[in-house]
Motif scaffolding. Structure first.
Motif, short mmCIF file in Angstrom:
data_model
loop_
_atom_site.label_atom_id
_atom_site.label_comp_id
_atom_site.label_asym_id
_atom_site.label_seq_id
_atom_site.Cartn_x
_atom_site.Cartn_y
_atom_site.Cartn_z
N UNK A 96 0.84 -1.21 0.00
CA UNK A 96 0.00 0.00 0.00
C UNK A 96 0.87 1.25 0.00
N UNK A 97 1.92 1.21 0.82
CA UNK A 97 2.84 2.34 0.88
C UNK A 97 3.45 2.62 -0.49
N UNK A 98 3.87 1.56 -1.18
CA UNK A 98 4.44 1.72 -2.52
C UNK A 98 3.44 2.38 -3.46
N UNK A 99 2.22 1.92 -3.39
CA UNK A 99 1.17 2.51 -4.23
C UNK A 99 0.98 3.99 -3.91
N UNK A 100 1.01 4.31 -2.64
CA UNK A 100 0.83 5.71 -2.25
C UNK A 100 1.96 6.58 -2.78
N UNK A 101 3.14 6.00 -2.85
CA UNK A 101 4.28 6.75 -3.40
C UNK A 101 4.19 6.95 -4.91
N UNK A 102 3.43 6.06 -5.55
CA UNK A 102 3.27 6.16 -7.01
C UNK A 102 2.09 7.05 -7.39
N UNK A 103 1.38 7.54 -6.37
CA UNK A 103 0.21 8.38 -6.62
C UNK A 103 0.57 9.54 -7.55
N UNK A 104 -0.36 9.86 -8.45
CA UNK A 104 -0.15 10.96 -9.38
C UNK A 104 0.26 12.24 -8.65
N UNK A 105 -0.29 12.42 -7.46
CA UNK A 105 -0.04 13.66 -6.73
C UNK A 105 1.25 13.62 -5.91
N UNK A 106 1.87 12.45 -5.82
CA UNK A 106 3.13 12.36 -5.09
C UNK A 106 4.26 12.80 -6.02
N UNK A 107 5.04 13.79 -5.60
CA UNK A 107 6.14 14.23 -6.44
C UNK A 107 7.44 13.58 -5.97
N UNK A 108 8.21 13.05 -6.91
CA UNK A 108 9.48 12.39 -6.60
C UNK A 108 9.33 11.35 -5.50
N UNK A 109 8.19 10.66 -5.50
CA UNK A 109 8.01 9.59 -4.54
C UNK A 109 7.78 10.05 -3.11
N UNK A 110 7.54 11.37 -2.92
CA UNK A 110 7.24 11.86 -1.58
C UNK A 110 5.72 11.86 -1.39
N UNK A 111 5.28 11.22 -0.33
CA UNK A 111 3.83 11.13 -0.12
C UNK A 111 3.29 12.46 0.40
N UNK A 112 2.37 13.02 -0.35
CA UNK A 112 1.71 14.26 0.08
C UNK A 112 0.28 13.90 0.42
#
Ligand code: ADP
Ligand code: ZN
Length: 350
Positions: A305-321
């Motif tokens: 799940x964490x990996x998916x969250x890092x791939x989110x369109x809104x995550x920049x450079x893999x940083x979870x926002x």
């Protein structure tokens, strides 16, 4: 993209509203194409075409389902419109939920470089997708990957069309109503807790009121975003984890709203940790579970799940926002370190 203002009708006389909005279109439409799906068309297509009376009307029905928001259907509708001799003065009416609204809207945005379209949402969830001017189709590589910003001439919510929605679609759409309360309307939030004790209470005037307030929140955020960029991100509340759950389970295994409801509960927990505050988190959880929103499915692996969250369109450079909460109608976007997300997910999963 500067959005134009357009009328929104919400009520029991949507067909009358459609007729009058249609008659007032300038220049006068040369023809109209009503696009709908195989569940909605047998129920409501006739009422809609009858409301348009003397127009030169064509109809196109695609199968029901998210996977139909495809390039193939997009192309087939374009072909049909061309074969029927539709032109720049033609109008498209989208009769359906988010799938039809997005697909028909994208057809309208691109047919002959853009023709007018009217949206008639038939789901509760579509109060969200019908406001904000985003239209799109899916690509096998990702949802909504091909699209445009394109405003309808009007959005017409004919309330009686909603009553045939299956229960899980009510629950799904209602999650976004709750979201709009949480991020932008404390009064709506309190009102929902007091008035909507179960989903069956979402009828008549209460339904209309809830929809109206939720749409107002969405419209206000979209409008504000045109000046001070960034507030649109607030709409993503509950969606970072929600999208990850949908993707991990495989799309269609859980409704969008169910996933967002889980995401909103998680955002409460994370907000308490990050800000060191206490929210009415237990109360919120009890409230949502009372509507039978699901818990985080135990079979889901939190590292994935964490990996998916890092791939989110809104995550920049893999940083979870993530959109976090300081209180009702008081939200902020924060960059949250992976370890904190993971640790909070572990607690949340228990
Ligand atoms: P959304 O994205 O707004 O949830 P969809 O287009 O995915 O909308 O529709 C969800 C499902 O509900 C689809 O199977 C659709 O055919 C069905 N549906 C949409 N509107 C109605 C309605 N008013 N009555 C019954 N079923 C509906
Ligand atoms: Zn959503």
């Amino acid at each position: 993209t500067k959005s134009k203002r357009y009328p929104l009708y919400l009520g029991e006389e949507g067909l009358t509203a459609l007729r009058s909005i249609y008659q007032q279109l300038q220049p006068k439409p040369s023809s109209v194409l009503v696009i709908s799906d195989s569940v909605i068309a047998p129920l409501y297509m006739k009422q809609v075409t009858e409301a348009l009376a003397d127009a030169d009307i064509h109809t196109y029905v695609i199968p029901s389902g998210e996977k139909e928001k495809s390039f193939e259907n997009y192309y087939a509708v374009q072909t049909y419109a061309l074969e029927k001799g539709m032109d720049r003065r033609s109008v498209i009416i989208a009769l359906g939920g988010g799938v039809i609204g997005d697909l028909a809207g994208f057809v309208a945005a691109t047919f002959m470089r853009g023709i007018r379209f009217i949206q008639m949402p038939t789901t509760l969830l579509a109060h969200d997708s019908a406001v904000g001017g985003k239209v799109a189709i899916n690509h096998p590589i990702g949802k909504n990957m091909i699209g445009a910003f394109y405003q309808p001439e009007a959005v017409i919510y004919h309330i009686p069309f909603l009553y045939t929605l299956p229960e899980e679609e009510w629950r799904s759409g209602y999650a976004e109503v709750i979201k709009h309360g949480v991020i932008g309307d404390a009064h709506l939030y309190d009102w929902l807790q007091k008035e909507i004790l179960s989903l069956e209470d979402l009828r008549g005037e209460k339904l209309q009121y809830a929809l109206q307030r939720a749409i107002a929140v969405k419209a206000k955020i979209v409008a504000a975003d045109e000046t001070e960029s960034g507030v649109r991100a607030y709409l993503n509340f509950g969606h970072t984890l929600g999208h990850a759950i949908e993707a991990e389970l495989g799309y269609g295994r859980m409704t969008h709203g169910d996933a967002v409801a889980v995401g909103m509960r998680f955002a409460h927990l994370l907000s308490e940790r990050i800000y060191g505050i206490e929210l009415a988190r237990k109360e919120f959880e009890k409230w949502l579970l009372g509507y039978r929103y699901p818990k985080l499915p135990p079979e889901l692996n939190i590292e994935r799940l964490l990996l998916r969250m890092k791939q989110d369109k809104k995550a920049e450079l893999g940083v979870i926002r993530m959109v976090l909460l300081k209180g009702i109608a008081d939200v902020c976007v924060e960059e949250v370190p992976d370890v904190v997300v993971l640790d909070t997910l572990a607690q949340f999963a228990q």
